[in-house]
Scaffold this motif. Structure first.
Motif, PDB file in Angstrom:
ATOM      1  N   LEU A   1     -19.092  -5.524   6.013  1.00 40.91           N
ATOM      2  CA  LEU A   1     -19.517  -6.597   6.629  1.00 40.91           C
ATOM      3  C   LEU A   1     -20.217  -6.646   7.881  1.00 40.91           C
ATOM      4  N   GLY A   2     -20.763  -5.433   8.109  1.00 38.59           N
ATOM      5  CA  GLY A   2     -21.382  -5.238   9.271  1.00 38.59           C
ATOM      6  C   GLY A   2     -20.790  -4.513  10.477  1.00 38.59           C
ATOM      7  N   ASN A   3     -20.732  -3.242  10.427  1.00 35.94           N
ATOM      8  CA  ASN A   3     -19.929  -2.056  11.284  1.00 35.94           C
ATOM      9  C   ASN A   3     -18.481  -2.430  11.276  1.00 35.94           C
ATOM     10  N   THR A   4     -18.210  -2.849   9.686  1.00 36.71           N
ATOM     11  CA  THR A   4     -16.522  -2.842   9.704  1.00 36.71           C
ATOM     12  C   THR A   4     -16.080  -1.723   8.949  1.00 36.71           C
ATOM     13  N   CYS A   5     -16.657  -0.571   9.204  1.00 37.17           N
ATOM     14  CA  CYS A   5     -15.955   0.669   8.483  1.00 37.17           C
ATOM     15  C   CYS A   5     -14.648   1.261   9.105  1.00 37.17           C
ATOM     16  N   PHE A   6     -14.701   1.037  10.460  1.00 37.61           N
ATOM     17  CA  PHE A   6     -13.290   1.240  11.300  1.00 37.61           C
ATOM     18  C   PHE A   6     -12.134   0.667  10.590  1.00 37.61           C
ATOM     19  N   LEU A   7     -12.384  -0.936  10.346  1.00 37.57           N
ATOM     20  CA  LEU A   7     -11.561  -1.876   9.770  1.00 37.57           C
ATOM     21  C   LEU A   7     -11.011  -1.273   8.414  1.00 37.57           C
ATOM     22  N   ASN A   8     -12.271  -1.132   7.596  1.00 39.64           N
ATOM     23  CA  ASN A   8     -12.009  -0.599   6.171  1.00 39.64           C
ATOM     24  C   ASN A   8     -11.422   0.284   6.001  1.00 39.64           C
ATOM     25  N   SER A   9     -11.525   1.568   6.615  1.00 35.37           N
ATOM     26  CA  SER A   9     -10.760   2.720   6.332  1.00 35.37           C
ATOM     27  C   SER A   9      -9.258   2.512   6.761  1.00 35.37           C
ATOM     28  N   THR A  10      -8.987   2.067   7.961  1.00 33.38           N
ATOM     29  CA  THR A  10      -7.654   1.595   8.312  1.00 33.38           C
ATOM     30  C   THR A  10      -6.818   1.059   7.427  1.00 33.38           C
ATOM     31  N   ILE A  11      -7.343  -0.121   6.919  1.00 30.31           N
ATOM     32  CA  ILE A  11      -6.854  -1.053   5.997  1.00 30.31           C
ATOM     33  C   ILE A  11      -6.531  -0.179   4.724  1.00 30.31           C
ATOM     34  N   GLN A  12      -7.495   0.616   4.082  1.00 27.19           N
ATOM     35  CA  GLN A  12      -6.967   1.552   2.765  1.00 27.19           C
ATOM     36  C   GLN A  12      -6.115   2.438   3.085  1.00 27.19           C
ATOM     37  N   CYS A  13      -6.002   2.879   4.407  1.00 29.15           N
ATOM     38  CA  CYS A  13      -5.082   3.836   4.737  1.00 29.15           C
ATOM     39  C   CYS A  13      -3.647   3.512   4.537  1.00 29.15           C
ATOM     40  N   LEU A  14      -3.434   2.229   5.248  1.00 29.73           N
ATOM     41  CA  LEU A  14      -2.175   1.346   5.180  1.00 29.73           C
ATOM     42  C   LEU A  14      -2.077   0.980   3.807  1.00 29.73           C
ATOM     43  N   THR A  15      -2.891   0.547   3.100  1.00 27.46           N
ATOM     44  CA  THR A  15      -2.766   0.101   1.703  1.00 27.46           C
ATOM     45  C   THR A  15      -1.885   1.070   0.817  1.00 27.46           C
ATOM     46  N   TYR A  16      -2.427   2.487   1.017  1.00 27.98           N
ATOM     47  CA  TYR A  16      -2.001   3.634   0.240  1.00 27.98           C
ATOM     48  C   TYR A  16      -0.855   4.347   0.993  1.00 27.98           C
ATOM     49  N   THR A  17      -0.096   3.661   1.781  1.00 28.32           N
ATOM     50  CA  THR A  17       1.008   4.224   2.357  1.00 28.32           C
ATOM     51  C   THR A  17       2.035   3.775   1.655  1.00 28.32           C
ATOM     52  N   PRO A  18       2.938   4.659   0.784  1.00 23.17           N
ATOM     53  CA  PRO A  18       3.798   3.963  -0.147  1.00 23.17           C
ATOM     54  C   PRO A  18       4.910   3.430   0.524  1.00 23.17           C
ATOM     55  N   PRO A  19       5.800   3.888   1.615  1.00 27.80           N
ATOM     56  CA  PRO A  19       7.035   3.110   2.036  1.00 27.80           C
ATOM     57  C   PRO A  19       6.296   1.660   2.506  1.00 27.80           C
ATOM     58  N   LEU A  20       4.979   1.282   3.197  1.00 28.29           N
ATOM     59  CA  LEU A  20       4.780   0.020   3.378  1.00 28.29           C
ATOM     60  C   LEU A  20       4.407  -0.824   2.315  1.00 28.29           C
ATOM     61  N   ALA A  21       3.692   0.030   1.471  1.00 27.52           N
ATOM     62  CA  ALA A  21       3.142  -0.860   0.023  1.00 27.52           C
ATOM     63  C   ALA A  21       4.314  -1.232  -0.604  1.00 27.52           C
ATOM     64  N   ASN A  22       5.409  -0.688  -1.057  1.00 22.16           N
ATOM     65  CA  ASN A  22       6.607  -0.724  -1.701  1.00 22.16           C
ATOM     66  C   ASN A  22       7.318  -2.110  -1.108  1.00 22.16           C
ATOM     67  N   TYR A  23       7.313  -2.064   0.317  1.00 20.25           N
ATOM     68  CA  TYR A  23       7.876  -3.148   0.867  1.00 20.25           C
ATOM     69  C   TYR A  23       7.023  -4.496   0.769  1.00 20.25           C
ATOM     70  N   LEU A  24       5.707  -4.384   1.116  1.00 25.16           N
ATOM     71  CA  LEU A  24       4.936  -5.560   1.131  1.00 25.16           C
ATOM     72  C   LEU A  24       4.551  -6.150  -0.348  1.00 25.16           C
ATOM     73  N   LEU A  25       4.434  -5.263  -1.298  1.00 26.27           N
ATOM     74  CA  LEU A  25       4.197  -5.599  -2.807  1.00 26.27           C
ATOM     75  C   LEU A  25       5.500  -6.241  -3.442  1.00 26.27           C
ATOM     76  N   SER A  26       6.753  -6.090  -2.674  1.00 27.77           N
ATOM     77  CA  SER A  26       7.847  -6.826  -3.374  1.00 27.77           C
ATOM     78  C   SER A  26       8.029  -8.125  -2.849  1.00 27.77           C
ATOM     79  N   LYS A  27       7.061  -8.600  -1.980  1.00 34.25           N
ATOM     80  CA  LYS A  27       7.112  -9.920  -1.276  1.00 34.25           C
ATOM     81  C   LYS A  27       8.471 -10.537  -0.720  1.00 34.25           C
ATOM     82  N   GLU A  28       9.079  -9.294  -0.372  1.00 37.69           N
ATOM     83  CA  GLU A  28      10.362  -9.675   0.358  1.00 37.69           C
ATOM     84  C   GLU A  28       9.903 -10.332   1.808  1.00 37.69           C
TER      85      GLU A  28
END
Length: 229
Positions: A127-154
């Protein structure tokens, strides 16, 4: 003419090219060959290096030595965690570290692998110099322990924060990302709350991805500890 004199002559300031350059090249090649093909004789060391290793060991102090009591410390810690709701919740083992007053997420539920298989999630628009944000979010999105917890909506079932919550933002993004496999989405929720994540960050500026990651992790930790600190 010796090679040293040839080099001095060739390196004189203001010198013009001459036919001697060919001779200089031959001399350099001959000297290099002589040096490179020279046999090197190795001699065994007069002393072994074991004494140096021992002297290095004496410089450092082992903080967590493996002792026979290590197993007892571990079992003591586990017993205190199980008794977190009892009157003895603040008692400590022989290591002096008190047991936690409340366990936010039991360690036995932590899974380092994906609990279910997902298709690759959505990409992110810049969205305009947001590559730092995009890359960080993508790394967190594909971190299994964090994703397992958040996708469970607990988290959202137990979240009591009235305003900004980093874990809620992250959870909503993950759900949206995996629901739009093969497409690209805009990380507008992170842009909208950018100053709440890091006050000095400005939309449109080039920022550091590692710094942004640290602020996101801090914000998620605050969300976890809300109501307990």
């Amino acid at each position: 003419m010796p090679i040293v004199d040839k080099l001095k002559e060739a390196l004189k300031p203001g010198r013009k090219d001459s036919t001697d350059d060919g001779d200089l090249g031959k001399l350099l090649a001959s000297s290099a060959k002589k040096v490179l093909l020279q046999k090197i004789e190795f001699e065994p060391a007069s002393k072994s290096f074991s004494y140096q290793l021992e002297s290095l060991k004496s410089k450092y102090v082992l903080l967590n030595p493996k002792t026979e009591s290590a197993g007892r410390h571990k079992s003591c810690d586990e017993a205190h965690i199980r008794r977190q709701g009892s009157d003895h919740g603040f008692e400590s083992c022989s290591d002096g570290v008190p047991a936690p007053q409340k366990v936010l997420f039991p360690v036995e539920r932590l899974s380092l692998k994906w609990e279910r298989i997902y298709r690759v999630g959505a990409g992110l628009h810049n969205l305009g110099n947001t590559c730092f944000l995009n890359s960080t979010i993508q790394c967190l999105t594909y971190t299994p322990p964090l994703a397992n917890y958040l996708l469970s909506k607990e988290h959202t079932r137990n979240c009591h924060q009235g305003g900004f919550c980093m874990l809620c933002v992250m959870q909503n993004h993950m759900i949206q990302a995996f629901a739009n496999s093969g497409n690209a989405i805009k990380p507008v929720s992170f842009i909208r709350d950018l100053k709440k994540i890091a006050r000095h960050f400005r939309f449109g500026n080039q920022e550091d991805a590692h710094e942004f990651l640290r602020y996101i992790i801090d914000a998620m930790q605050k969300a976890c500890l809300n109501g307990y600190t």
